[in-house]
Enzyme design. Structure first.
Site, mmCIF file in Angstrom:
data_model
loop_
_atom_site.group_PDB
_atom_site.id
_atom_site.type_symbol
_atom_site.label_atom_id
_atom_site.label_comp_id
_atom_site.label_asym_id
_atom_site.label_seq_id
_atom_site.Cartn_x
_atom_site.Cartn_y
_atom_site.Cartn_z
ATOM 1 N N HIS A 1 0.973 -1.226 0.010
ATOM 2 C CA HIS A 1 -0.145 0.150 -0.055
ATOM 3 C C HIS A 1 1.016 1.521 -0.093
ATOM 4 C CE1 HIS A 1 -3.299 2.544 0.558
ATOM 5 N NE2 HIS A 1 -4.689 1.342 1.021
ATOM 6 N N ASP B 1 -9.054 -6.132 -19.573
ATOM 7 C CA ASP B 1 -9.636 -6.848 -20.560
ATOM 8 C C ASP B 1 -8.399 -7.550 -21.284
ATOM 9 O OD1 ASP B 1 -10.420 -8.338 -22.960
ATOM 10 O OD2 ASP B 1 -11.077 -6.748 -23.757
#
Length: 452
Positions: free
Chosen positions: A165, A396
């Site tokens: 993070h 995608d």
């Protein structure tokens, strides 16, 4: 018993002619996450090819496109260090390997891919094996990111991503994934549909009040005064964790939002009401009900989540800024109000008021954020990872449909749920939950019962 077999361990670097591998300083937003762990996400795709086809055709495309992507996201090949002349100034420094670890694995023949991508409860240990680990390097440094691709022959692929993070927030990690997918799909970044490059320039984060050094001092103070962890009790085996996805349809969300707006208006209250607000409130109430022992001993319940600051700072920070740009949002509500018949409405109004309160000054109280968080943690707050606006299902790679996305790192922070847009219905929301089986069954009961 292991469900996967490691086939290869690859270290992928940016192209040799890359000139972007430069040291980048941490901001006060980054420093706050220095001692936290990684965010872990799993992307499951349909893939009806053999392992040999994957290794010979698909894997080279994935690795070459990853190399191109790392030229843009070079912080993932760095490690954290300090300037020799100023140990208080932390930086992202080029690592010796200048690469990111990519594990290639294959599932065993007994693994049911469709069982892993269902929304029904599943044993979390089966998914844990698909998550790459941030293991220390030989020089003692810890990598900031790692990847794992697991092939389920003739069924599917899972891409596991672990990102510390301190490197970036959720917006940055999704920017990376969508960029990698575009480079793989379009054979580079020449397509008009390619995501814009990230911005690493830290000067877009203003710090006129010296929040960097104030946050650093607060972090060190919190660390030095934190109580030591209790010794492990090996006589008590922790309960197995199960992961499940519950969904709110667009119609259900709109109905909840309208009830919140109408109730607030009847009281003369202007409240921020969004899909995030009502989905979080609904999850909060279900969690309180299913964990009514420990969590409701106090009269006040707490909810803690992060809010993106990019368009809230002056001047606004570009949306493609790569790093952390989050402020914590603290919500308190009376437990009795939350468990009442109108509990969801009361919770949503409380969350909305806290979000609207950020308009008074997004960085107000920033000097005490970490201590406030530390003081709330023993009270077992609920928290949220992700957002319905995340569009994670837009990733995608063009080799198969994205079937499921799971945030498995929420298991490390009890009381955390994940939110994302629905993978099956436009306008819906998926809520990811990880709990022991009995608590998960109660959560599911209250979730479905409330909708009925």
């Amino acid at each position: 018993m292991a469900l996967i077999k490691v086939l290869d361990q690859i270290h992928v670097s940016p192209p040799a002619n890359s000139s972007s591998n430069l040291a980048v300083p941490l901001t006060f937003f980054d420093i706050a996450w220095l001692h936290t762990g990684p965010g872990e996400r799993l992307f499951f795709f349909s893939y009806h090819q053999s392992t040999s086809h994957f290794l010979s055709v698909t894997l080279p495309s994935l690795t070459s496109s990853l190399s191109l992507t790392l030229q843009r996201f070079h912080l993932f090949t760095c490690h954290i260090s300090t300037y020799p002349s100023d140990p208080s100034q932390y930086i992202f420094s080029p690592s010796n390997t200048n690469s990111i670890s990519l594990t290639v694995a294959e599932s065993d023949s007994n693994t049911d891919f469709e069982e892993l991508v269902t929304s029904d409860p599943r044993d979390l240990s089966k998914l844990d094996q698909l998550v790459p680990q941030l293991c220390k390097s030989n020089d003692g440094t810890t990598p900031l990111a790692a990847l794992q691709i697991t092939i389920f022959p003739n069924k599917g692929i899972c891409i596991g991503v672990s990102i510390h993070h301190v490197t970036c927030d959720d917006l940055g990690s999704k920017h990376f994934m969508k960029s990698w997918a575009a480079a793989c799909r379009d054979n580079g970044f020449d397509s008009e549909s390619a995501p814009v490059p990230p911005i690493h320039d830290r000067s877009v984060i203003p710090d006129p009040n010296g929040l960097y050094f104030k946050t650093l001092a607060e972090m060190r103070d919190c660390t030095s005064h934190a109580p030591p962890p209790p010794p492990p009790d090996f006589s008590v085996k922790p309960p197995a964790l199960f992961i499940s996805t519950l969904s709110l349809s667009r119609e259900q969300i709109n109905r909840l939002k309208q009830r919140v707006v109408d109730t607030a208006a009847s009281s003369g209250v202007l409240v921020h009401c969004s899909s995030f607000t009502v989905a979080s409130a609904y999850s909060w109430i279900c969690l309180l009900k299913c964990q009514s022992g420990e969590r409701v001993k106090n009269k006040t319940a707490h909810f803690l989540f992060s809010v993106d600051c990019r368009n809230r700072l002056t001047p606004p920070v570009p949306v493609q800024y790569f790093g952390n740009c989050l402020t914590p949002c603290f919500v308190e509500a009376n437990v009795e109000d939350l468990l009442s018949e109108n509990g969801v409405i009361n919770g949503a109004i409380a969350i909305g008021k806290s979000i609207k309160g950020l308009e008074n000054g997004i960085l107000d109280g920033a000097e005490g954020w970490l201590k406030k968080i530390q003081s709330i943690l023993p009270k077992k707050p609920m928290s949220v990872a992700g957002s319905p606006r995340s569009r994670v299902y837009d990733v995608d790679f063009a080799f198969g449909k994205l079937k499921k996305v799971e945030v498995v790192s929420i298991s490390k922070t009890p009381g955390t749920v994940s939110l994302s847009e629905s993978g099956t219905e436009e306008g819906g929301i998926d809520i990811g939950v990880i709990l022991p089986r009995d608590e998960l069954e109660r959560f599911t009961f209250y979730f479905l019962d409330g909708l009925n």
